[in-house]
Design an enzyme around this catalytic site. Structure first.
Site, PDB file in Angstrom:
ATOM      1  N   ARG A 107       0.905  -1.090  -0.021  1.00 15.95           N
ATOM      2  CA  ARG A 107       0.045   0.211  -0.068  1.00 15.95           C
ATOM      3  C   ARG A 107       0.856   1.155  -0.167  1.00 15.95           C
ATOM      4  NH1 ARG A 107      -0.289   0.743   5.962  1.00 15.95           N
ATOM      5  NH2 ARG A 107       0.390  -1.156   6.687  1.00 15.95           N
ATOM      6  N   ASP A 157       8.905 -10.807   6.872  1.00 16.60           N
ATOM      7  CA  ASP A 157       8.885  -9.642   7.523  1.00 16.60           C
ATOM      8  C   ASP A 157      10.239  -8.847   7.559  1.00 16.60           C
ATOM      9  OD1 ASP A 157       6.789  -8.657  10.395  1.00 16.60           O
ATOM     10  OD2 ASP A 157       8.866  -7.788  10.016  1.00 16.60           O
ATOM     11  N   TYR A 182      11.191   7.662  15.619  1.00 16.68           N
ATOM     12  CA  TYR A 182      10.953   7.688  14.216  1.00 16.68           C
ATOM     13  C   TYR A 182      11.952   8.609  13.529  1.00 16.68           C
ATOM     14  CZ  TYR A 182       8.482   8.127   9.526  1.00 16.68           C
ATOM     15  OH  TYR A 182       8.116   8.286   8.318  1.00 16.68           O
ATOM     16  N   LYS A 198      15.081   7.329  11.082  1.00 13.92           N
ATOM     17  CA  LYS A 198      15.249   8.023   9.628  1.00 13.92           C
ATOM     18  C   LYS A 198      16.631   8.487   9.472  1.00 13.92           C
ATOM     19  CE  LYS A 198      11.499   6.492   7.787  1.00 13.92           C
ATOM     20  NZ  LYS A 198      11.321   5.420   6.863  1.00 13.92           N
TER      21      LYS A 198
HETATM   22  P1  NDP Z   1       2.045   2.809   5.048  1.00 13.98           P
HETATM   23  O1  NDP Z   1       1.930   2.723   6.413  1.00 13.98           O
HETATM   24  O2  NDP Z   1       0.998   3.111   4.087  1.00 13.98           O
HETATM   25  O3  NDP Z   1       2.673   1.278   4.387  1.00 13.98           O
HETATM   26  C1  NDP Z   1       3.598   0.824   4.944  1.00 13.98           C
HETATM   27  C2  NDP Z   1       4.140  -0.261   4.259  1.00 13.98           C
HETATM   28  O4  NDP Z   1       5.407  -0.925   5.090  1.00 13.98           O
HETATM   29  C3  NDP Z   1       3.152  -1.412   4.415  1.00 13.98           C
HETATM   30  O5  NDP Z   1       3.011  -2.024   3.063  1.00 13.98           O
HETATM   31  C4  NDP Z   1       3.377  -2.462   5.401  1.00 13.98           C
HETATM   32  O6  NDP Z   1       3.066  -3.744   5.167  1.00 13.98           O
HETATM   33  C5  NDP Z   1       4.914  -2.301   5.246  1.00 13.98           C
HETATM   34  N1  NDP Z   1       5.761  -2.945   6.576  1.00 13.98           N
HETATM   35  C6  NDP Z   1       5.464  -2.369   7.644  1.00 13.98           C
HETATM   36  N2  NDP Z   1       6.288  -3.067   8.883  1.00 13.98           N
HETATM   37  C7  NDP Z   1       6.792  -3.876   8.121  1.00 13.98           C
HETATM   38  C8  NDP Z   1       7.571  -5.138   8.523  1.00 13.98           C
HETATM   39  N3  NDP Z   1       7.930  -5.149   9.729  1.00 13.98           N
HETATM   40  N4  NDP Z   1       7.926  -6.020   7.546  1.00 13.98           N
HETATM   41  C9  NDP Z   1       7.479  -5.880   6.480  1.00 13.98           C
HETATM   42  N5  NDP Z   1       6.693  -4.786   5.743  1.00 13.98           N
HETATM   43  C10 NDP Z   1       6.464  -3.763   6.751  1.00 13.98           C
HETATM   44  O7  NDP Z   1       3.305   3.745   4.811  1.00 13.98           O
HETATM   45  P2  NDP Z   1       3.740   4.851   3.753  1.00 13.98           P
HETATM   46  O8  NDP Z   1       3.333   4.412   2.298  1.00 13.98           O
HETATM   47  O9  NDP Z   1       3.037   6.148   4.259  1.00 13.98           O
HETATM   48  O10 NDP Z   1       5.176   5.090   4.024  1.00 13.98           O
HETATM   49  C11 NDP Z   1       6.150   4.195   3.056  1.00 13.98           C
HETATM   50  C12 NDP Z   1       7.539   4.879   3.736  1.00 13.98           C
HETATM   51  O11 NDP Z   1       7.686   6.232   3.379  1.00 13.98           O
HETATM   52  C13 NDP Z   1       7.995   4.593   5.141  1.00 13.98           C
HETATM   53  O12 NDP Z   1       9.189   3.893   5.192  1.00 13.98           O
HETATM   54  C14 NDP Z   1       7.714   5.899   5.713  1.00 13.98           C
HETATM   55  O13 NDP Z   1       8.298   5.962   7.063  1.00 13.98           O
HETATM   56  C15 NDP Z   1       8.251   6.780   4.503  1.00 13.98           C
HETATM   57  N6  NDP Z   1       7.685   7.994   4.684  1.00 13.98           N
HETATM   58  C16 NDP Z   1       6.053   8.429   4.576  1.00 13.98           C
HETATM   59  C17 NDP Z   1       5.834   9.618   4.765  1.00 13.98           C
HETATM   60  C18 NDP Z   1       4.395   9.962   4.724  1.00 13.98           C
HETATM   61  O14 NDP Z   1       4.029  11.092   4.903  1.00 13.98           O
HETATM   62  N7  NDP Z   1       3.454   9.054   4.361  1.00 13.98           N
HETATM   63  C19 NDP Z   1       6.647  10.768   4.870  1.00 13.98           C
HETATM   64  C20 NDP Z   1       7.867  10.300   4.942  1.00 13.98           C
HETATM   65  C21 NDP Z   1       8.307   9.237   4.960  1.00 13.98           C
HETATM   66  P3  NDP Z   1       1.816  -4.249   5.632  1.00 13.98           P
HETATM   67  O15 NDP Z   1       0.818  -3.950   4.437  1.00 13.98           O
HETATM   68  O16 NDP Z   1       1.956  -5.622   5.675  1.00 13.98           O
HETATM   69  O17 NDP Z   1       1.332  -3.670   6.954  1.00 13.98           O
END
Ligand code: NDP
Length: 252
Positions: free
Chosen positions: A20, A68, A160, A164
């Site tokens: 996602r 994971d 967090y 980062k």
């Molecule tokens: P989401 O919460 O929408 O999605 C996070 C994704 O990471 C999911 O697919 C989830 O899998 C996966 N995930 C989380 N934990 C694990 C794990 N332990 N092992 C494998 N997969 C894992 O996040 P965003 O799309 O918003 O963010 C993506 C990246 O961008 C992140 O690193 C976030 O920190 C960074 N970011 C986002 C910002 C924002 O404004 N949205 C701003 C700055 C940085 P599952 O579907 O299985 O839960």
């Protein structure tokens, strides 16, 4: 608008957290350019099959690996099996991440562990698990998803932000260590992007944050995926160890 890069066709790229949000947009953008998208999933076989179908419908190949990012054993097993039996991986997007917005005073030790384990250690271990494979692959590009918060800090996001910020030091070291093998490693630092992660913010907070952004809006996942595709392609062949902000001017 999705920019296209001809060299991404048939490139085998692992995107973590592609189920996602930003990761899914990156997977779709890569698939639409004919890349082979390798993605991880955490157990939901039906969801993984649906995602594979979506990526393939977009135009690429797709393979789901069950692990994971905090489970080193499962991760190395799945990655080794893929790279030995299918193809070397020449692109990596360490995107999986979690956040927990709480004042430091209230942050529990377990919560600190899971944020560091997922965001920082996860990124380090997936990169390490692939580093031997990278020596056999061509034009390798690693893109690590940082955050503007890793550069600026943010109240209620101490762990967090630390995770980062750690990604930046790690990525610069990888860039230096693997440059002689033509392996590049760069960091993207998004500001506020519309995903489930920022959906969790209340309306008042979203309004306040938007006011602080010169472009006066949250970014889209496609805007981040465009930058990611550029860094994965040879269009950025002379860039390594860079930290690129994509934040509507928030950091200015
Ligand atoms: P989401 O919460 O929408 O999605 C996070 C994704 O990471 C999911 O697919 C989830 O899998 C996966 N995930 C989380 N934990 C694990 C794990 N332990 N092992 C494998 N997969 C894992 O996040 P965003 O799309 O918003 O963010 C993506 C990246 O961008 C992140 O690193 C976030 O920190 C960074 N970011 C986002 C910002 C924002 O404004 N949205 C701003 C700055 C940085 P599952 O579907 O299985 O839960």
């Amino acid at each position: 608008m999705i920019a296209t890069y001809s060299d991404l066709k048939n490139k085998v790229i692992l995107v973590t957290g592609a189920g996602r949000g930003i990761g899914k947009a990156i997977g779709l953008a890569l698939a639409s350019q004919g890349a082979h998208v390798v993605f991880n999933y955490r157990g939901d076989e039906a969801k993984a099959a649906g995602l594979k179908e979506e990526f393939e419908k977009a135009g690429g190949k797709a393979t789901g690996l069950k692990f994971d990012v905090t489970d080193y054993e499962a991760m190395t097993k799945a990655i080794d099996e893929f790279t030995k039996t299918v193809a070397p991986i020449s692109g990596l997007v360490n995107n999986a991440g979690i956040s927990k917005d709480t004042l430091l005073l209230r942050l529990k030790p377990d919560e600190i562990n899971s944020i560091i384990d997922t965001n920082l250690k996860g990124c380090m271990l997936v990169t390490q698990a692939l580093s031997r494979n990278f020596l056999r692959a061509e034009n390798v590009s690693i893109v690590n998803m940082g955050s503007i918060v890793g550069l600026m800090g943010n109240a209620s996001q101490a762990a967090y932000a630390a995770s980062k910020a750690g990604i930046i030091g790690f990525s610069k070291s990888v860039a230096k260590e693997l440059a002689s093998r033509n392996v590049r490693c760069n960091v993207i630092c998004p500001g506020f992007i519309q995903t489930e992660m920022t959906e969790a913010l209340n309306e008042k907070a979203k309004e306040e944050y938007s006011k602080a952004i010169p472009l006066a809006r949250f970014g889209t996942t496609d805007e981040v995926s465009n930058l990611t595709c550029f860094l994965l392609s040879q269009a950025s062949s002379y860039m390594t160890g860079e930290v690129l902000k994509i934040d509507g001017g928030l950091y200015i």
